[in-house]
Design an enzyme around this catalytic site. Structure first.
Site, short mmCIF file in Angstrom:
data_model
loop_
_atom_site.label_atom_id
_atom_site.label_comp_id
_atom_site.label_asym_id
_atom_site.label_seq_id
_atom_site.Cartn_x
_atom_site.Cartn_y
_atom_site.Cartn_z
N ARG A 15 35.88 51.29 38.13
CA ARG A 15 35.19 50.71 39.29
C ARG A 15 34.09 51.62 39.81
NH1 ARG A 15 39.70 49.81 43.44
NH2 ARG A 15 40.31 51.73 42.41
N ASN A 31 39.61 45.86 41.24
CA ASN A 31 40.70 45.66 40.29
C ASN A 31 41.38 44.35 40.61
OD1 ASN A 31 40.39 48.11 38.96
ND2 ASN A 31 41.90 49.17 40.22
#
Length: 90
Positions: free
Chosen positions: A17, A35
Protein backbone atom coordinates in the site's frame (compact mmCIF):
# COMPACT_ATOMS: atom_id res chain seq x y z
CA UNK A 1 -13.68 8.30 -14.55
CA UNK A 2 -11.46 6.25 -12.28
CA UNK A 3 -10.02 2.75 -12.60
CA UNK A 4 -10.13 0.20 -9.79
CA UNK A 5 -7.17 -2.18 -9.56
CA UNK A 6 -7.79 -5.42 -7.62
CA UNK A 7 -4.30 -6.78 -6.98
CA UNK A 8 -3.88 -10.44 -6.06
CA UNK A 9 -0.99 -12.49 -4.72
CA UNK A 10 1.38 -11.87 -1.82
CA UNK A 11 0.47 -8.19 -1.53
CA UNK A 12 -0.32 -7.75 2.18
CA UNK A 13 2.36 -7.50 4.85
CA UNK A 14 4.99 -6.50 2.27
CA UNK A 15 4.56 -2.70 2.17
CA UNK A 16 2.45 -2.77 -0.99
CA UNK A 17 0.00 0.00 0.00
CA UNK A 18 2.70 2.52 0.92
CA UNK A 19 4.74 1.59 -2.15
CA UNK A 20 1.69 2.06 -4.40
CA UNK A 21 0.90 5.41 -2.76
CA UNK A 22 4.44 6.65 -3.47
CA UNK A 23 4.34 5.39 -7.08
CA UNK A 24 0.97 7.07 -7.68
CA UNK A 25 2.06 10.37 -6.13
CA UNK A 26 5.25 10.35 -8.22
CA UNK A 27 3.06 10.13 -11.32
CA UNK A 28 0.68 12.87 -10.17
CA UNK A 29 -2.28 10.50 -9.78
CA UNK A 30 -5.18 10.84 -7.32
CA UNK A 31 -6.99 8.05 -5.57
CA UNK A 32 -7.05 5.53 -2.75
CA UNK A 33 -5.48 2.23 -1.77
CA UNK A 34 -6.45 -0.28 0.92
CA UNK A 35 -6.14 -3.90 1.97
CA UNK A 36 -9.19 -6.10 1.56
CA UNK A 37 -10.01 -8.78 4.11
CA UNK A 38 -9.73 -11.46 1.40
CA UNK A 39 -5.99 -10.79 0.99
CA UNK A 40 -6.13 -8.54 -2.07
CA UNK A 41 -5.20 -4.86 -2.35
CA UNK A 42 -7.71 -2.45 -3.91
CA UNK A 43 -6.58 0.80 -5.51
CA UNK A 44 -8.84 3.39 -7.15
CA UNK A 45 -6.78 5.53 -9.51
CA UNK A 46 -7.65 8.81 -11.24
CA UNK A 47 -5.38 10.32 -13.89
CA UNK A 48 -4.39 10.32 -17.52
CA UNK A 49 -4.46 7.07 -19.46
CA UNK A 50 -0.68 7.18 -19.86
CA UNK A 51 0.08 7.64 -16.15
CA UNK A 52 -2.57 5.13 -15.05
CA UNK A 53 -1.15 2.58 -17.51
CA UNK A 54 2.40 3.26 -16.23
CA UNK A 55 1.20 2.67 -12.65
CA UNK A 56 -0.52 -0.55 -13.72
CA UNK A 57 2.75 -1.79 -15.25
CA UNK A 58 4.60 -0.96 -12.02
CA UNK A 59 1.90 -2.68 -9.92
CA UNK A 60 2.49 -5.93 -11.78
CA UNK A 61 5.95 -6.00 -10.17
CA UNK A 62 5.24 -4.22 -6.86
CA UNK A 63 7.72 -3.73 -4.02
CA UNK A 64 10.60 -6.22 -3.49
CA UNK A 65 8.78 -8.66 -1.16
CA UNK A 66 5.53 -8.75 -3.18
CA UNK A 67 4.50 -11.52 -5.58
CA UNK A 68 1.66 -10.29 -7.79
CA UNK A 69 -0.32 -13.08 -9.45
CA UNK A 70 -3.02 -10.97 -11.11
CA UNK A 71 -4.65 -7.57 -11.40
CA UNK A 72 -8.33 -7.08 -12.21
CA UNK A 73 -9.46 -3.75 -13.68
CA UNK A 74 -12.86 -2.07 -13.48
CA UNK A 75 -14.08 1.45 -14.33
CA UNK A 76 -15.53 3.13 -11.22
CA UNK A 77 -16.66 6.57 -10.08
CA UNK A 78 -14.18 9.23 -9.03
CA UNK A 79 -13.39 8.87 -5.30
CA UNK A 80 -13.22 12.68 -4.97
CA UNK A 81 -10.05 12.78 -2.89
CA UNK A 82 -7.11 15.14 -2.97
CA UNK A 83 -3.83 13.34 -3.46
CA UNK A 84 -3.42 9.62 -2.97
CA UNK A 85 -4.77 8.26 0.32
CA UNK A 86 -4.22 4.97 2.19
CA UNK A 87 -7.57 3.84 3.60
CA UNK A 88 -8.32 1.37 6.43
CA UNK A 89 -8.85 -2.29 5.57
CA UNK A 90 -12.30 -3.08 4.21
Amino acid sequence: MATRFLIEGRVQGVGYRNWLQEEAQRRGLRGTVRNLRDGRVEAVVVGTFEETDALLAACRQGPPMAKVTGIGLDPVGDPSVTGFVVLPTA
